[in-house]
Structures are given as structure tokens and as C-alpha cells.
Design an enzyme around this catalytic site. Structure first.
Site, mmCIF file in Angstrom:
data_model
loop_
_atom_site.group_PDB
_atom_site.id
_atom_site.type_symbol
_atom_site.label_atom_id
_atom_site.label_comp_id
_atom_site.label_asym_id
_atom_site.label_seq_id
_atom_site.Cartn_x
_atom_site.Cartn_y
_atom_site.Cartn_z
ATOM 1 N N PRO A 135 0.812 -1.219 0.000
ATOM 2 C CA PRO A 135 0.000 0.000 0.000
ATOM 3 C C PRO A 135 0.852 1.279 0.000
ATOM 4 O O PRO A 135 2.046 1.238 0.301
ATOM 5 C CB PRO A 135 -0.802 -0.122 1.295
ATOM 6 N N ASP A 467 5.101 7.226 -26.247
ATOM 7 C CA ASP A 467 4.521 6.697 -27.483
ATOM 8 C C ASP A 467 3.011 6.529 -27.356
ATOM 9 O O ASP A 467 2.264 6.802 -28.279
ATOM 10 C CB ASP A 467 5.170 5.357 -27.851
ATOM 11 N N ARG A 471 -1.132 0.910 -23.072
ATOM 12 C CA ARG A 471 -0.586 -0.435 -22.883
ATOM 13 C C ARG A 471 0.668 -0.394 -22.003
ATOM 14 O O ARG A 471 1.066 0.677 -21.533
ATOM 15 C CB ARG A 471 -0.305 -1.088 -24.235
ATOM 16 N N ASP A 472 1.275 -1.546 -21.797
ATOM 17 C CA ASP A 472 2.427 -1.607 -20.893
ATOM 18 C C ASP A 472 3.686 -1.087 -21.579
ATOM 19 O O ASP A 472 4.642 -1.818 -21.780
ATOM 20 C CB ASP A 472 2.629 -3.053 -20.418
ATOM 21 N N GLU A 473 3.650 0.170 -21.953
ATOM 22 C CA GLU A 473 4.777 0.761 -22.650
ATOM 23 C C GLU A 473 4.936 2.198 -22.143
ATOM 24 O O GLU A 473 5.712 2.441 -21.248
ATOM 25 C CB GLU A 473 4.541 0.692 -24.160
ATOM 26 N N ASP A 480 9.653 8.586 -31.943
ATOM 27 C CA ASP A 480 8.335 9.215 -31.955
ATOM 28 C C ASP A 480 8.460 10.705 -31.622
ATOM 29 O O ASP A 480 7.811 11.555 -32.228
ATOM 30 C CB ASP A 480 7.401 8.543 -30.940
ATOM 31 N N TRP A 533 15.760 7.254 -34.487
ATOM 32 C CA TRP A 533 15.350 7.293 -33.082
ATOM 33 C C TRP A 533 16.397 8.103 -32.300
ATOM 34 O O TRP A 533 16.099 9.189 -31.797
ATOM 35 C CB TRP A 533 15.199 5.870 -32.530
ATOM 36 N N GLU A 741 -1.959 4.378 -33.815
ATOM 37 C CA GLU A 741 -0.588 3.918 -34.038
ATOM 38 C C GLU A 741 -0.400 3.385 -35.456
ATOM 39 O O GLU A 741 0.653 3.546 -36.057
ATOM 40 C CB GLU A 741 -0.276 2.794 -33.036
ATOM 41 N N HIS A 762 -1.459 7.278 -30.406
ATOM 42 C CA HIS A 762 -0.025 7.300 -30.681
ATOM 43 C C HIS A 762 0.194 8.531 -31.550
ATOM 44 O O HIS A 762 -0.371 8.619 -32.618
ATOM 45 C CB HIS A 762 0.301 6.070 -31.519
HETATM 46 C C1 BGC Z 1 6.407 1.898 -29.766
HETATM 47 C C2 BGC Z 1 6.758 2.845 -30.852
HETATM 48 C C3 BGC Z 1 8.245 2.870 -30.950
HETATM 49 C C4 BGC Z 1 8.601 1.498 -31.429
HETATM 50 C C5 BGC Z 1 10.000 1.271 -31.838
HETATM 51 C C6 BGC Z 1 6.837 0.544 -30.194
HETATM 52 O O1 BGC Z 1 6.529 -0.444 -29.315
HETATM 53 O O2 BGC Z 1 5.088 1.955 -29.408
HETATM 54 O O3 BGC Z 1 6.063 3.973 -30.928
HETATM 55 O O4 BGC Z 1 8.819 3.885 -31.652
HETATM 56 O O5 BGC Z 1 8.182 0.523 -30.520
HETATM 57 O O6 BGC Z 1 9.947 0.701 -33.034
#
Ligand code: BGC
Length: 872
Positions: A135, A467, A471-473, A480, A533, A741, A762
Site C-alpha cells: 500500500p 509513445d 498499454r504496458d509501454e 516518436d 530514433w 498507431e 499514438h
Molecule cells: C512503440 C513505438 C516505438 C517502437 C519502436 C513501439 O513499441 O510503441 O512507438 O517507436 O516501438 O519501433
């Protein structure tokens, strides 16, 4: 022409500035034609009294014969920690008339030395694990003030995220402070004016801590990437009327307990049991006998820095568009709310019911064809909140504090009774970047596209440019960010936001000079982000310089860029980056392109050339003549290498993908005379695809700018207005309220794209936005910071009017045009102390203006500040 909107480091009345020579800017309110500044005088004083007497005891610039009204660097005596200073400015206009002094403005320095801090890192004795959370700890102490203070400041930060409370009131309105940095390298602290919250006698200082990015789930790698539990660090400094002061800091005397927040995680959601509320915990007189002593952590020695960018704030509330839809299931139904907008934040829940009942809230961006919540694309992110009622007969209102979700739809399960529309309100949170751009036009779908772009930006600028928000990102993907930065700088004031992120890039750079794929780094994938990138480390600061006239971001990050260039040069073979036998990371290619593979080495080499080109210009701006020449030569060498390897003697780029042509054209990599052939081939490819795109993340942002540059606005508009996928408007016709996306996130033929990679929020493909402003509306940078504006609007097939504006660092720019009965009318506003070069759109050669102007050799007009009506 009295100066207004006085700002220090992009902010009005900032606290906690730890830039030693802060920069001062102002604007003017007048729309008088020709209004310009010829000279200025700035006074900076240690007290408002001195300033009132026109004494700049800290700094007096004297009269400076310059038209510069942004980023005037403070050159007075060195400022002390926490020192508050007052300033004002007056100017002389173009006719030598002196203005009145501006109203006074102020800024306050942060804590400049580590020794200014008396705080210790405190937290709870319990840590979660890789998979399990504990907690959220509540922390409190009571302090006694001998007198009513005249001023008080809270300096605070956390490893994790925190909210601070004083005497029952929450301090400030920020969410997720101190924000996300690589906590091993740098932690930001916040400063709040808490003068009004403290009183003579007993006071309570309190805080709630949560895992945040520090030890909660980040991306798909589980918890505890930076540390095992959250820690608080802060102090309240009070000033009394006799000039004395006292400091109350976090230390071992604080106590801690767990309360109603059973779990809180950025990706997973928050669980709150209202029966466990610690009522009155943040007020005097609360009995904390059952609380434990805090755990004190050894100082990790991480540098503490003042905020350079905005904090995250709640900026809007959204009501559901209708009543919730009942979805029958056993043993009780679910209810689906539609907020009408794919947004980022959380909801406020209003409920009345029996104590101990738990409601579940789940969040999704879209619905399945059965009308149920679609959550497959969230991968391992649960974004689910739980609220357990305490049974208040008056009803209960709850909002989570330490999580955010990406959603348009809310699924409510186990609600006591029949939920009404009023039970749910969406609360939008994001980095508080003020809106600066507006764009509308006669085509409602294009106007909606622009809205979607801005919503995508809001949802994904949550302390770092991410991005996606669901989701789990939710990572600071460098590619991006560089693709979108130019558009971002139209929609909102992102100068501070990217200044902060440039520091994150510095922290993330490896010893070899690599810039990773995501920043702040979490140590994932590889050290090198690869072509398009990693290059964000050069492209983003350059863009901020162009749009905000901010030379300092270039100065501050030049060494990072140089080290990065050194790495690229040492790994490229014969100036080909990611050569076929290259063993390092070759990058993500033209990510999510459609049936067109552009080789990674082609993209790499093109970006190496572009980097060299930008570096030469940056060196030029910074007066580094040798570097300017060296990088110009490097550009030429890489360009030659590019031509040898990818361009045939008659000007074809191989392989012939849209992205290959776009990069070659946009970065100017073709031999003399080959541009025309390349443009023809590019257009031929688009035609072959039925006027559709094949370009992915890397190429798509250049499509329309390149088509315009080669004189094919006709094709650019054709693609803009294309409604079948792949195209910008396809998603809009499907009711999208953010940028997807993928071009084909959902299609009638195939339904949802691969759930493993299918975000509906995205921003990368929203990079078309800058072209709408620059080319369609005609608001482009002529000289950095829009000191000169290039205004060349482009009426395209099917668009009969445009209305656009931009709050630039020099003030408001407007460009609105209309075509009616073959006549072009154009309303333009050029802010004071700026000029514009205005050009007639194609097909309307004779631009008329009944106000003073200078005709340029190419037919365009040079105009000064003011509001104008032009016709052609
Ligand atoms: C992300 C993108 C990112 C890419 C790299 C993805 O999982 O969502 O936006 O640039 O990975 O290729």
C-alpha cells in the site's frame, strides 16, 4: 508599447529557478502597424521598494540598442539560494518613443547547493517485490511555529511520486511529481508557496507516497526498475517578520502508516478502500500513536535539480455523452460509459451504497463489435481501479491519485444499484503545456484530424514524450518524439518540456555516445536507439531553437550532440551507417510502413547526413566556425556516400520506396538535377497505390512537406483528403478522436490489427500537423522564434477557408484566408517587434495590401507588425 507578459525561463513568477543566469522575455499588446522595439532597459532589484524607485541594485542592463525582446540573459550579481528578485523593463520603440515601465515581475531561485537541504530520505519499512505491490504509505509530523510566518516555501521531491499536505490541505495541484527522470542520475524537486497554509503554533506536515515510475511497473518489465520502495525528501522553510527563518525537514521523527490506497501503479491502476481512510491524519490533534517510525534511507547522493518543464496537471473534465449502456452478464451486469473522447487521466466516481462493497472500473479505448470493452491491446497493463465503499449515507466521491489510463470507455462492474450518467466524470491530465496553436478549415474531417493530433499530444506528454498512454509501454521513444516535435511546438508551448527531456537524453547517453531508443532509459533493448530514433538528441533541440529562438538549449546540449556524432562516425563504414555487416543495432527501420521495406542502412545514412547538416547549422548559430565547416564537409561526404550506394546515375533511389525518396529529397541528398526525377518517381509510387501512403513512422512526417517543396501541393492535398487507408483521414472517418498507431488499427475487412501492437493513441502519424500550420495556413519560421514569419498559405483542392493562429514567443500570429468567387482574401496578424514575409498563393500572383510594405524581388512582401487585410 509597454512590455507585458514578463516571463523568466518561459514562466510567469516562477519559483525554484536553478539556472544561474535566467533568461527574461516580454511581449507587447499593441497591434499598431510597424510597432517594433529599438532598445530596452531591464532593472532587477532585490526588493520591490528598490524596483519602485527605479533602482536595479542586482542588475541594470542600461539602455541596450537591440530589438531583442526574448531570452535576455540576467547578467547581475550571482544570486543566492531561495533569493527572490523583482524586475521590470521599458523599451524605446521604432520612433524612439520611450514606453512606461512594465508592471513588476519576479522570480525566485531554487536551492543551489546540496548543503541548503536539511532533509533526509524517509519512507516505510515495507517494500513490495518484482510482482507485488504494497500500500501507499502516509507520512506525517507535527511542527511548532513560534509566530505566524510572513513567507513559507515547501521544497520537496521523492523517489517515486508524492503529494504533500499541510494542515489538511493538499499543496499545489500537481500530479505525479517529481516527474520521471532516470532517478539514478537526477531527480527534480518542486517548490510551492505555502505561506497561506501555515499558522502560529502546531502544524501538520504530511505526504502520501506512491511507486510511480521509480518502483512501480514501467513498460513490460515489471516493477522496481530503479528502486524497491518510494522515498520522500523535503523541507518547509518559513520566514518570520524579524528576518529569522526556520526549516522543518523530513527526518527520522516523522511517522508512517498505511491507509486506504492499497495499491497504486501507473500501468495497473489504483485500489482504494475508503473504510481504511485515516480521517484527520493531516490535521493537528490526530492521534498517531499507532503509526510507526519512518525508515530513513542513506542519501543516494543523486543530484537534485529544479524543474525545467511544466508539471502534470488536471486540465479538463469530460462528462459521458449519454447514459451508460447495460451489458448483461452473470451474476450482475456491467455498465459501459462513453466519454466521447479518447483521453488520458482517470475518472471521478460518485456513488452511494453499503460499506464494504467494491466497485471495479476498467478502461479501454474502443469497444468490441459486441459493445464490450476491448482490452487486448493493453497487453499486460491492467488499467483497472477498485473502490471499496465506506457507506457514507451522503454518498462518496473518489478519484485515484497515482495512476493514469488511456481510455474513452469506462466499464463499471458491481455498482450498487443502477448507475446514472453522473456517476462518472473523466479527468484529463497531462504536462501543463499551454495551448498555443489553433487550426480550423472548411473541411470538417481535416479540422477533426487537427483536434485528434492535439488530443494525442495531450495524452502522450505526461512528463516525458511517450509513445502511447494505455498499454504496458508509455515510454519516451526517441523516434516518436523527433517525428512529432515540430507539430508539438505549434499546438502547445513545449519549450520547457523539451528542455527537460533534452536533459533526460543527456542522462541516457552511454559512455560511447549512444542515445537509446527510450528516454529516460530503463536499460531496455539496446544502448543505441538506431537511425531516426537516436537522432532525436539533435533534431529536438534544433527544433526548439527554431521555434522559440532558444539558443541555450543548443549550447547546453552541444557536447551531447558532439559525442553522439563521434559515435556515429566511428561506427559508420565508408560513411554508411548500419552497413550490412554492422554488428550493432540497426534500428527499427521505417516502423509500421505498409508493404514497402526501406533498408535500415539507407535510413541510417540519410539520417547521418541530416545530423551533419544540422550540426553544421548549430555550430554556426553558436559561433563555432571550425565545427561549422567540419560538419558541412561531413554532410557532403555522407551525401556522396549515399549517392554512390543508393542513387542510380539517372537519379533513381534504390530501393524505390516512398520513404527512400522522401529522405533523399527532404535531406537534400540527391545529385544536382536529380530532384525532378525523384519527385516524379515518388508521385508515381503514390499513384500506383491509388494515392495512398506506404511510409511508416520515419517517412510519413516528410510526405507533405516534401510534396510541397517539389511543387506538388496537388498531390499533398490529394493524400491529405484521402479517406481510405493508409491515409490520415481514414481513422477520422471511423470516428477516431486521437491518432492511431497504425494506419489500419481497425478496418472493416480485418477488424482489429494485431493486439500486440495496436494503440489508438499514438501521436507519430500526427506529424502532418506541422504542414497544416506551415503550408496550408502559412505560418512558418522565417527567423528563429518567429522574429520573422514566413507566410505562404496554400489553398488546396477542396479547402476554401482556413483560420489559424499561433501564440509565439513574440506574441500572437494569425493567418486566416478564404477563397470566394475566385478571390483570395487573407487576414494576417504580425506581433509587435516581428516582421513577416508574405507570399501570394499559387495562381494568385498579384497580392494587394493597402499598408506600407516592401516588395521583395520574388514578388513577396515584407511587412512589419500589425493587423492586415490582403487580397489577390
Ligand atoms: C512503440 C513505438 C516505438 C517502437 C519502436 C513501439 O513499441 O510503441 O512507438 O517507436 O516501438 O519501433
Amino acid at each position: 508599447m509597454t512590455p507585458v507578459r514578463l516571463r523568466c525561463e518561459y514562466q510567469e513568477r516562477p519559483l525554484g529557478i536553478d539556472v544561474l543566469h535566467p533568461r527574461l522575455s516580454w511581449q507587447f499588446e499593441t497591434e499598431r502597424q510597424g510597432a517594433a522595439q529599438a532598445a530596452y532597459e531591464v532593472l532587477v532589484a532585490s526588493s520591490i521598494m528598490s524596483l519602485d524607485q527605479d533602482e536595479g541594485d542586482l542588475w541594470s542592463s542600461g539602455r541596450v540598442e537591440l530589438d531583442q525582446s526574448i531570452h535576455i540573459c540576467y547578467e547581475g550579481r550571482a544570486l543566492n539560494s531561495a533569493e527572490r528578485v523583482f524586475w521590470k523593463v521599458r523599451i524605446w520603440d521604432e520612433s524612439g518613443t520611450e514606453s512606461r515601465w512594465s508592471s513588476p515581475a519576479q522570480w525566485e531561485m531554487g536551492l543551489l547547493e546540496r548543503s541548503d537541504w536539511q532533509a533526509e530520505w524517509i519512507g516505510s519499512s515495507l517494500a513490495g517485490g518484482q510482482r507485488t505491490a504494497v500500500p501507499a504509505p502516509f507520512l506525517r509530523t507535527e511542527v511548532s511555529l513560534t509566530r505566524q510566518p510572513v513567507e513559507a516555501r515547501l521544497y520537496a521531491t521523492a523517489l517515486g511520486v508524492y503529494e504533500f499536505y499541510i494542515n489538511g490541505r493538499r499543496v499545489g495541484e500537481d500530479f505525479f511529481a517529481p516527474g520521471w527522470t532516470d532517478y539514478r542520475q537526477r531527480v527534480q524537486y518542486q517548490v510551492y508557496d505555502v505561506s497561506h497554509l501555515l499558522t502560529e503554533g502546531e502544524n501538520v506536515l504530511g505526504a502520501v507516497l506512491s511507486d510511480g515510475w521509480y518502483c512501480g511497473n514501467v513498460e513490460w518489465r515489471g516493477r522496481q526498475l530503479y528502486g524497491d520502495r518510494p522515498w520522500l525528501f523535503g523541507q518547509v522553510v518559513v520566514q518570520y517578520d524579524d528576518g529569522s527563518s526556520e526549516t522543518f525537514a523530513t527526518n527520522g521523527a516523522w511517522k508512517t502508516a498505511f491507509g486506504p490506497i492499497l495499491e497504486s501503479d501507473m500501468l495497473m491502476g489504483e485500489s482504494y478502500d475508503a473504510q481504511r481512510e485515516l480521517t484527520g491524519w493531516d490535521k493537528v490533534g490526530y492521534d498517531d500513536a499507532g503509526w510507526q517510525a519512518v525508515t530513513v534511507k542513506d542519501d543516494p547522493g543523486v543530484p537534485l535539480v529544479g524543474m525545467r518543464g511544466p508539471t502534470v496537471k488536471a486540465t479538463q473534465e469530460i462528462a459521458p455523452v449519454g447514459d451508460p449502456v447495460k451489458i448483461d452478464r452473470w451474476p450482475a451486469p456491467d455498465y459501459i460509459y462513453d466519454l466521447g473522447q479518447n483521453m488520458v487521466g482517470f475518472v471521478r466516481l460518485k456513488v452511494k451504497g453499503e460499506a464494504g462493497k467494491t466497485i471495479r472500473l476498467r478502461f479501454g479505448e474502443v469497444l468490441t463489435d459486441k459493445g464490450t470493452l476491448y482490452t487486448e491491446n493493453l497487453r499486460s497493463a491492467k488499467q483497472t481501479d477498485y473502490y471499496t465503499l465506506k457507506g457514507d449515507p451522503e454518498g462518496e466521491i473518489w478519484e485515484p491519485r497515482f495512476t493514469f489510463h488511456g481510455f474513452r470507455y469506462v466499464e463499471v462492474r458491481d455498482f450498487p444499484g443502477e448507475p446514472t450518467r453522473e456517476a462518472i466524470t473523466g479527468i484529463v491530465v497531462h504536462s501543463d503545456t499551454p495551448k498555443t496553436g489553433e487550426f480550423e478549415c472548411s473541411d470538417e474531417l481535416v479540422t477533426q484530424l487537427q483536434r485528434n493530433i492535439d488530443w494525442g499530444q495531450r495524452g502522450n506528454f505526461v512528463d516525458v514524450p511517450t509513445d502511447c498512454p494505455q498499454r504496458d509501454e508509455r515510454l519516451g521513444w526517441t523516434g516518436d518524439a523527433q517525428v512529432f516535435v515540430r507539430t508539438a511546438a505549434f499546438n502547445r508551448d513545449v519549450a520547457g518540456f523539451f528542455t527537460k527531456w533534452a536533459n533526460d537524453c543527456r542522462d541516457a547517453q552511454s559512455a560511447k555516445g549512444e542515445i537509446p531508443p527510450t528516454v529516460p532509459t530503463t536499460g531496455v533493448v539496446s544502448e543505441d536507439g538506431g537511425p531516426a530514433w537516436a537522432d532525436a538528441a539533435i533534431i529536438c533541440p534544433w527544433t526548439i531553437y527554431l521555434t522559440y529562438g532558444d539558443k541555450r538549449i543548443l549550447e547546453e546540449n552541444y557536447d551531447v550532440m558532439e559525442r553522439f556524432m563521434g559515435y556515429l562516425e566511428s561506427t559508420a563504414k565508408d560513411h554508411i551507417r548500419c552497413y550490412s555487416d554492422y554488428e550493432g543495432f540497426k534500428g527499427f527501420g521505417d516502423w509500421l510502413s505498409i508493404k514497402a521495406e526501406t533498408p535500415h542502412d539507407l535510413i541510417g545514412t540519410a539520417f547521418l547526413a541530416y545530423d551533419a547538416d544540422l550540426m553544421s547549422r548549430i555550430a554556426g548559430v553558436l559561433g563555432k566556425a571550425e565545427d561549422e565547416t567540419r560538419y558541412r564537409e561531413l554532410f557532403e561526404t555522407v551525401k556522396a556516400a549515399f549517392q554512390r550506394r543508393y542513387v542510380t546515375p539517372d537519379g533513381l533511389v534504390t530501393p524505390q520506396t516512398q520513404t527512400a525518396y522522401l529522405l533523399a529529397l527532404h535531406f537534400n541528398l540527391l545529385p544536382e538535377g536529380a530532384r525532378e526525377t525523384a519527385a516524379l518517381e515518388l508521385v508515381a509510387d503514390m499513384k500506383k497505390r491509388g494515392w495512398h501512403l506506404s511510409a511508416g513512422f520515419v517517412g510519413s512526417s516528410y510526405v507533405n512537406p516534401v510534396l510541397s517543396a517539389v511543387g506538388r501541393d496537388d498531390v499533398a492535398f490529394r493524400l491529405l483528403l484521402q479517406q481510405t487507408w493508409p491515409s490520415w483521414l481514414y481513422a477520422v472517418t471511423k470516428g477516431a478522436t486521437t491518432i492511431w498507431e497504425r494506419w489500419d488499427g481497425w478496418t472493416e475487412e480485418n477488424g482489429f490489427q494485431d493486439a500486440g501492437m495496436n494503440s489508438f493513441n499514438h501521436y507519430a502519424y500526427g506529424a502532418i500537423g506541422s504542414w497544416l500550420y506551415e503550408r496550408v495556413a502559412g505560418i512558418d519560421v522565417g527567423a528563429p522564434g518567429y522574429k520573422q514569419i514566413r507566410m505562404a498559405p496554400t489553398p488546396g483542392e477542396g479547402i476554401t477557408w482556413v483560420k489559424a493562429s499561433l501564440e509565439s514567443v513574440h506574441g500572437r500570429i494569425e493567418s486566416s484566408w478564404r477563397i470566394e468567387d475566385g478571390r483570395f482574401t487573407w487576414d494576417v496578424l504580425v506581433p509587435a517587434n516581428a516582421t513577416a514575409i508574405v507570399s501570394p498563393p499559387e495562381g494568385f500572383n498579384d497580392l494587394k495590401l493597402d499598408a506600407p510594405h516592401e516588395k521583395q524581388p520574388d514578388g513577396s512582401l515584407l511587412i512589419k507588425a500589425g493587423r492586415y487585410k490582403l487580397t489577390a
